[in-house]
Design an enzyme around this catalytic site. Structure first.
Site, PDB file in Angstrom:
ATOM      1  N   GLY A 113      -4.892  -7.135  11.185  1.00 57.27           N
ATOM      2  CA  GLY A 113      -3.546  -6.716  10.810  1.00 57.27           C
ATOM      3  C   GLY A 113      -2.883  -7.607   9.783  1.00 57.27           C
ATOM      4  N   GLY A 115      -1.045 -10.270   8.839  1.00 57.30           N
ATOM      5  CA  GLY A 115      -0.567 -11.504   9.443  1.00 57.30           C
ATOM      6  C   GLY A 115       0.408 -12.271   8.587  1.00 57.30           C
ATOM      7  N   LYS A 136       4.249 -10.479   0.386  1.00 55.37           N
ATOM      8  CA  LYS A 136       3.163 -11.270   0.978  1.00 55.37           C
ATOM      9  C   LYS A 136       3.610 -12.718   1.093  1.00 55.37           C
ATOM     10  CE  LYS A 136      -1.787 -12.236   0.622  1.00 55.37           C
ATOM     11  NZ  LYS A 136      -3.054 -11.886  -0.069  1.00 55.37           N
ATOM     12  N   ARG A 206       4.071  -7.054  -3.812  1.00 55.31           N
ATOM     13  CA  ARG A 206       2.872  -6.277  -4.145  1.00 55.31           C
ATOM     14  C   ARG A 206       3.177  -4.780  -4.109  1.00 55.31           C
ATOM     15  NH1 ARG A 206      -2.365  -8.315  -0.907  1.00 55.31           N
ATOM     16  NH2 ARG A 206      -1.448  -7.079   0.766  1.00 55.31           N
ATOM     17  N   ARG A 213      -6.720   0.623   4.451  1.00 53.68           N
ATOM     18  CA  ARG A 213      -8.051   0.104   4.136  1.00 53.68           C
ATOM     19  C   ARG A 213      -9.081   0.635   5.121  1.00 53.68           C
ATOM     20  NH1 ARG A 213      -5.910  -5.611   3.974  1.00 53.68           N
ATOM     21  NH2 ARG A 213      -4.119  -4.506   3.158  1.00 53.68           N
ATOM     22  N   ASP A 297     -11.889  -5.082   6.176  1.00 55.12           N
ATOM     23  CA  ASP A 297     -10.423  -5.063   6.147  1.00 55.12           C
ATOM     24  C   ASP A 297      -9.874  -5.370   4.759  1.00 55.12           C
ATOM     25  OD1 ASP A 297     -11.580  -7.641   7.281  1.00 55.12           O
ATOM     26  OD2 ASP A 297      -9.631  -8.355   6.618  1.00 55.12           O
ATOM     27  N   ASN A 298     -10.753  -5.723   3.813  1.00 55.04           N
ATOM     28  CA  ASN A 298     -10.328  -5.957   2.434  1.00 55.04           C
ATOM     29  C   ASN A 298     -10.825  -4.869   1.482  1.00 55.04           C
ATOM     30  OD1 ASN A 298      -9.048  -8.364   3.134  1.00 55.04           O
ATOM     31  ND2 ASN A 298     -10.878  -9.583   2.797  1.00 55.04           N
ATOM     32  N   ASP A 307      -6.424  -7.563  -1.926  1.00 60.51           N
ATOM     33  CA  ASP A 307      -6.399  -8.885  -1.282  1.00 60.51           C
ATOM     34  C   ASP A 307      -7.173  -9.922  -2.087  1.00 60.51           C
ATOM     35  OD1 ASP A 307      -4.796  -7.898   0.680  1.00 60.51           O
ATOM     36  OD2 ASP A 307      -6.329  -7.828   2.230  1.00 60.51           O
TER      37      ASP A 307
END
Length: 624
Positions: A113, A115, A136, A206, A213, A297-298, A307
């Site tokens: 998630g 973070g 971010k 961003r 994703r 996850d990226n 990312d």
């Protein structure tokens, strides 16, 4: 708290329409701190965590324009540092954090998630379309685990610059509209030396149509056989269907409109994700970009570069280039990126489960490699100015060029740019005299014999290497089996090259390099001659060749030393270098940013050595 005054600013008038929070399950809890979040795709953030004295220190005009904003809109708003850092609520925004899982370095990691990222909402920006806005580094979320949810100046500068650099190169990417820093500090260990130092908290704003994703679909994964972990919403196929419908209907409308059958629609969607991913990684490979952390996850469900962590653009061409110091086994090396992307697509297919036909999904995965190879070769042809014909020999021409670049330690970006100086073959040419000048330019930025020795030193531990070499004498059959494994084969190749180099001096090396480059360039010119069939105006063919090459081969990329120079200046309070580098990166193909004559060899480190000094020739890349 709403800002005082009766006249709202451009930032305060952003037309938020937070579709994701309306369409997907959202956790709304008073509980604070990290926690497992079941049955939800987002968690609302109820308490903002303001920075101390935030200040806007860099902006991207092109990214701001996607929201219908200008630099002046930001500069004229006294509250912009707070708005753009998540320290103050923008009217219409709904702060939240996205829940996702993922495979990290090949192992399922359970719930991950956002973070350190906070979703602010989505803005409909007329002709520019729909953009999700994130900050971010805005503080702790339910997914921060043991982290503090903050990002520091050096990582924020890198993400800000590379997001915009990739977009300018024409490579799909998330965008970075602004960079805010502050007087809030957190302790970090930038050199992984065990020594923590205070660093400024900073925030990047961003943008992307969506930050969903592959890992977003892995929250529904059941218990993993290897890690023993499961997704926080394991077995919730109803929510999985809801998320899938949202993604297809919102971001793949053509797929939605073309297919009335759900399974057929879903397969068409998966094929389109495969195609976008293949195209993305082909583009990465063709500019020498290494992502560094290609976990599921990226990986963007929209085929965007997502990312920016320990990324790196190659200097010297090396297929084994690794930009992540923690990637000891080279899982995410430059040459491994296409196969890793296919592996990640297979994990996405597993996560979608019964929403796909398993046999058809396997067939789509089988299409990935040939699709990637065709896209890659298509771009490489453009980099070589081969635009009129497709010849069977082109693939070998490209692979031989890369092998030559590797063997001579040639700079990836500069070599391709310099190839546009190779003259068109003319009848009666003296090959040596004609190709000599461009070859000499290429040789000036190749590696010295000493640098090649360092580059070809085996990376395997001495004891392990000695054991394998001993096996060659004591158990040749076993040695043959071990030597065929990729890791050992690579080490043996390094040893072979190193042995040759140890028996070579600098003059001998340069002479051999020159002969090898003349041989390849001569072959390249023969292929160029095939572009003209005799019926087309030769001057037009030549002009087209140069135009395509100079718009496909960038003059400048975000090399580590360029980013580091900007970071070092920023850490001293001078942000002009960040803005100056951004201006250059926004025009990567522009002739105004000329490479001055090169006079020295150049080797890049094999890890993210951000503190290394640039080579002499690299210091004179003109970026003014």
């Amino acid at each position: 708290m709403e800002p005082c005054g009766s006249v709202s600013t451009a930032l305060e008038r952003l037309p938020f329409n937070n579709t994701a929070l309306k369409r997907l399950p959202v956790e709304d809890s008073e509980q604070t701190g990290s926690r497992t979040v079941p049955a939800a795709c987002f968690s609302l953030i109820r308490a903002l965590q303001p920075l101390v004295r935030p200040a806007v220190v860099a902006q991207s005009p092109s990214a701001l324009s996607l929201l219908g904003l200008t630099e002046q809109d930001v500069l004229s708003d006294p509250l912009s540092p707070e708005y753009l850092s998540g320290s103050r609520l923008l009217p219409g925004s709904e702060p939240a954090a996205h829940c996702y899982s993922g495979h990290q370095f090949g192992l399922f990691a359970g719930q991950l998630g956002d973070g350190a990222v906070m979703y602010l909402g989505e803005v409909e920006s007329g002709a520019h379309g729909r953009w999700e806005i994130q900050v971010k580094g805005a503080g702790v979320t339910p997914y921060s685990r043991d982290g503090d949810g903050r990002k520091v100046l050096r990582s924020s500068v890198r993400e800000f610059l590379c997001s915009e650099a990739m977009a300018a190169l024409g490579i799909p990417s998330t965008r970075a509209a602004s960079l805010v820093t502050s007087d809030l500090y957190v302790n970090r260990d930038p050199l992984n030396s065990g020594r923590r130092v205070p660093e400024r908290c900073s925030v990047v704003l961003r943008l992307a149509p969506s930050f969903i994703r592959f890992g977003s679909f892995e929250i529904f994964r059941g218990r993993d056989d290897f890690s023993g972990l499961q997704g926080p919403s394991a077995g919730r196929h109803d929510i999985r269907a809801q998320l899938l419908d949202y993604v297809i209907e919102t971001f793949y409308p053509c797929v939605q409109q073309t297919h009335s059958n759900r399974k057929e629609r879903n397969m068409a969607f998966f094929r389109e994700v495969m195609m976008r991913t293949a195209k993305l990684v082909a583009q990465w490979q063709c500019v020498g970009f290494c992502h560094g952390v290609l976990n599921t996850d990226n990986m963007s469900i929209l085929g965007l570069t997502l990312d920016y962590g320990p990324f790196g653009f190659m200097d010297r061409f090396d297929p084994d280039f690794v930009c992540n110091a923690s990637d000891k086994r080279g899982r995410y090396s430059y040459q491994a990126q296409p196969s890793v992307c296919r592996w990640n697509l297979a994990r996405l297919a597993e996560a979608l489960g019964s929403e796909l036909d398993a046999a058809q999904a396997g067939a789509v995965l089988d299409e990935f490699t040939p699709t990637y190879e065709a896209l890659y070769l298509g771009i490489m042809r453009k980099k070589l100015g081969l635009v009129r014909r497709e010849e069977s020999e082109d693939s070998e021409l490209v692979s031989d060029l890369l092998r030559l670049m590797h063997n001579t330690g040639a700079d990836f970006t500069n070599t391709f740019r310099l190839l546009s100086r190779v003259p068109w073959p003319e009848e009666g040419d003296s090959e040596g005299a004609t190709v000599g000048p461009p070859v000499d330019l290429i040789l000036q930025q190749c590696a010295s014999v000493e640098e090649l020795k360092v580059a070809n030193k085996p990376t395997m531990e001495d004891r392990e290497l000695a054991m394998i070499l001993s096996m060659a004498q004591t158990n040749p059959v076993m040695f043959g089996m071990v030597a065929d494994t990729p890791g050992v084969s690579q080490q043996l190749e390094r040893m072979g090259r190193l042995k040759e180099l140890l028996e070579t001096d600098q003059d001998e090396l340069k002479e051999k390099q020159r002969e090898d480059w003349i041989r390849w360039v001569s072959r390249y010119r023969r292929r160029l001659a095939m572009e003209c069939d005799g019926t087309t105006d030769l001057s037009l063919v030549k002009k087209e060749r140069l135009g395509v090459m100079n718009s496909t081969n960038p003059r400048v990329v975000l090399r580590n030393y360029i980013a580091q120079n900007a970071i070092q200046a920023a850490e001293k309070g001078d942000f002009s270098e960040v803005s100056r580098v951004l201006r250059v990166l926004e025009n990567p193909y522009c002739d105004a940013f000329e490479l001055e004559p090169l006079d020295g060899p150049h080797m890049n480190g094999q890890t993210a050595a951000y503190d290394r000094k640039p080579p002499a020739w690299a210091q004179r890349i003109c970026i003014t």
